[in-house]
Design an enzyme around this catalytic site. Structure first.
Site, PDB file in Angstrom:
ATOM      1  N   THR A 141      -4.909 -11.691  -9.707  1.00 59.15           N
ATOM      2  CA  THR A 141      -4.726 -10.801  -8.559  1.00 59.15           C
ATOM      3  C   THR A 141      -3.311 -10.230  -8.554  1.00 59.15           C
ATOM      4  O   THR A 141      -2.371 -10.840  -9.048  1.00 59.15           O
ATOM      5  CB  THR A 141      -4.996 -11.536  -7.233  1.00 59.15           C
ATOM      6  OG1 THR A 141      -4.015 -12.568  -7.036  1.00 59.15           O
ATOM      7  CG2 THR A 141      -6.388 -12.156  -7.225  1.00 59.15           C
ATOM      8  N   GLY A 142      -3.188  -9.025  -8.017  1.00 63.61           N
ATOM      9  CA  GLY A 142      -1.879  -8.380  -7.958  1.00 63.61           C
ATOM     10  C   GLY A 142      -1.266  -8.224  -9.339  1.00 63.61           C
ATOM     11  O   GLY A 142      -0.094  -8.531  -9.542  1.00 63.61           O
ATOM     12  N   SER A 143      -2.069  -7.728 -10.286  1.00 65.04           N
ATOM     13  CA  SER A 143      -1.627  -7.743 -11.688  1.00 65.04           C
ATOM     14  C   SER A 143      -1.356  -6.362 -12.263  1.00 65.04           C
ATOM     15  O   SER A 143      -1.478  -6.149 -13.466  1.00 65.04           O
ATOM     16  CB  SER A 143      -2.665  -8.473 -12.547  1.00 65.04           C
ATOM     17  OG  SER A 143      -3.975  -7.999 -12.299  1.00 65.04           O
ATOM     18  N   THR A 144      -0.945  -5.428 -11.404  1.00 69.14           N
ATOM     19  CA  THR A 144      -0.621  -4.096 -11.921  1.00 69.14           C
ATOM     20  C   THR A 144       0.851  -3.980 -12.302  1.00 69.14           C
ATOM     21  O   THR A 144       1.276  -2.953 -12.828  1.00 69.14           O
ATOM     22  CB  THR A 144      -0.965  -3.008 -10.893  1.00 69.14           C
ATOM     23  OG1 THR A 144      -0.270  -3.270  -9.667  1.00 69.14           O
ATOM     24  CG2 THR A 144      -2.472  -2.970 -10.626  1.00 69.14           C
ATOM     25  N   GLY A 204       4.817  -6.578 -12.856  1.00 68.09           N
ATOM     26  CA  GLY A 204       5.547  -7.832 -12.721  1.00 68.09           C
ATOM     27  C   GLY A 204       4.891  -9.033 -13.379  1.00 68.09           C
ATOM     28  O   GLY A 204       4.300  -8.943 -14.461  1.00 68.09           O
ATOM     29  N   ILE A 205       5.017 -10.184 -12.716  1.00 69.07           N
ATOM     30  CA  ILE A 205       4.496 -11.441 -13.256  1.00 69.07           C
ATOM     31  C   ILE A 205       2.984 -11.349 -13.468  1.00 69.07           C
ATOM     32  O   ILE A 205       2.459 -11.835 -14.476  1.00 69.07           O
ATOM     33  CB  ILE A 205       4.845 -12.613 -12.316  1.00 69.07           C
ATOM     34  CG1 ILE A 205       6.360 -12.865 -12.317  1.00 69.07           C
ATOM     35  CG2 ILE A 205       4.098 -13.878 -12.734  1.00 69.07           C
ATOM     36  CD1 ILE A 205       6.828 -13.839 -11.244  1.00 69.07           C
ATOM     37  N   GLY A 206       2.279 -10.734 -12.548  1.00 67.95           N
ATOM     38  CA  GLY A 206       0.825 -10.633 -12.669  1.00 67.95           C
ATOM     39  C   GLY A 206       0.400  -9.878 -13.906  1.00 67.95           C
ATOM     40  O   GLY A 206      -0.519 -10.299 -14.626  1.00 67.95           O
ATOM     41  N   SER A 225       6.672 -20.480  -5.340  1.00 64.26           N
ATOM     42  CA  SER A 225       8.036 -19.998  -5.572  1.00 64.26           C
ATOM     43  C   SER A 225       9.009 -21.133  -5.329  1.00 64.26           C
ATOM     44  O   SER A 225       8.702 -22.076  -4.576  1.00 64.26           O
ATOM     45  CB  SER A 225       8.359 -18.844  -4.621  1.00 64.26           C
ATOM     46  OG  SER A 225       9.739 -18.538  -4.618  1.00 64.26           O
ATOM     47  N   TYR A 264       8.495 -15.544   4.128  1.00 64.41           N
ATOM     48  CA  TYR A 264       8.030 -15.650   2.736  1.00 64.41           C
ATOM     49  C   TYR A 264       7.997 -17.111   2.285  1.00 64.41           C
ATOM     50  O   TYR A 264       6.998 -17.586   1.754  1.00 64.41           O
ATOM     51  CB  TYR A 264       8.951 -14.828   1.835  1.00 64.41           C
ATOM     52  CG  TYR A 264       8.689 -15.001   0.357  1.00 64.41           C
ATOM     53  CD1 TYR A 264       7.570 -14.436  -0.240  1.00 64.41           C
ATOM     54  CD2 TYR A 264       9.579 -15.722  -0.450  1.00 64.41           C
ATOM     55  CE1 TYR A 264       7.333 -14.588  -1.595  1.00 64.41           C
ATOM     56  CE2 TYR A 264       9.355 -15.872  -1.808  1.00 64.41           C
ATOM     57  CZ  TYR A 264       8.224 -15.302  -2.376  1.00 64.41           C
ATOM     58  OH  TYR A 264       8.001 -15.461  -3.724  1.00 64.41           O
TER      59      TYR A 264
END
Length: 265
Positions: free
Chosen positions: A13-16, A18-20, A141, A154
């Site tokens: 998820t959220g892989s467009t 950065g880390i993803g 994190s 956060y």
């Protein structure tokens, strides 16, 4: 160690970016069929092209959905009802004075950073357990342990993710499904780059130099004395998703460069 995830399906998820995105590339390189996810069709298509450029011939597809709502998660589950690997990477962060954080911001952070993983695990883990194999990874994190005073909203969500991951690992005991958290420290992701941009321009530094200065001043306990690369974090994610990590579960796997000043995880 040769990690082979061929014939396994992984959603990140959220892989467009950065880390993803780095995790998606790493999993594809290991042979998995990777499903990338982002909020817009354009960004998802761009991410798919990026994975294919990095890993020619990779089996990669994409699903556009906003995972901050139950409806968004449901659309992903309908598109990919059965997976072997779930990487709950999606999340938001950003500094804001505590007394200026309204209920709507608290709710937004909780829904995306925590509830997206809750909903996906609830939908996708049962079939993993029935088949006797699966990997679930939550991106927490170092801020889950070192709550930043300027990002309490956060840090709170990342601590919640640790609890969720540990509890689900116990729930899956003996099933062949492992559940772990990966805890990055400061990392050269797209979001962190935006945070460092003003500092870099003001001091006439490159983003990399600004990142190193930030770590030395704001995370002085860092042992590597620099931000990690997204690939360095992705390496841990790929390992946690591997067959070789079969005895690693319920763990908080730190990739924080030694920021957390502890000799135990």
């Amino acid at each position: 160690m040769q990690i082979d995830l061929s014939k396994k399906t992984a959603i990140v998820t959220g892989s467009t970016a950065g880390i993803g995105l780095a995790a998606a590339v790493g999993l594809a390189r290991a042979g998995a069929h990777v499903v990338v996810n982002g909020r817009s069709e354009d960004r998802v298509e761009t991410a798919v092209r990026h994975v294919l450029a990095e890993v020619p011939g990779a089996h990669v597809s994409g699903v556009a959905a906003d995972l901050s709502s139950a409806e968004g998660v449901e659309s992903v589950v309908k598109a990919v009802p059965e997976v072997d690997i779930l990487v709950n990477n999606v999340g938001i962060f950003g500094p804001k004075p505590f007394f200026e954080i309204g209920d709507d911001t608290w709710e937004a952070f909780f829904q995306l950073n925590v509830m997206s993983g809750v909903r996906l695990a609830r939908s996708l883990m049962p079939s993993m357990m029935e088949r006797g194999w699966g990997r679930v990874v939550f991106l927490s994190s170092e801020s889950a342990l070192n709550i930043p005073a300027d990002m309490i909203q956060y840090g709170f969500t990342k601590t919640a993710v640790l609890s969720l991951s540990r509890g689900l690992a116990k729930l899956a005991a003996g099933s062949g499904v492992t559940v772990n958290s990966v805890l990055p420290g400061p990392t050269y992701s797209e979001g962190v780059g935006e945070m460092l941009k003003d500092m870099a321009e003001e001091k006439g530094l490159s983003i990399e130099e600004a990142g190193t200065e930030f770590v030395k001043s704001e995370r002085p306990s860092s042992i590597i004395q620099r931000p990690a690369s997204v690939e360095e974090v992705a390496n841990m994610i790929v390992y946690a998703c591997s067959k070789e990590a079969s005895a690693t579960t319920g763990a908080a796997l730190r990739v924080d460069g030694g920021v957390v000043d502890s000799i135990v995880p």
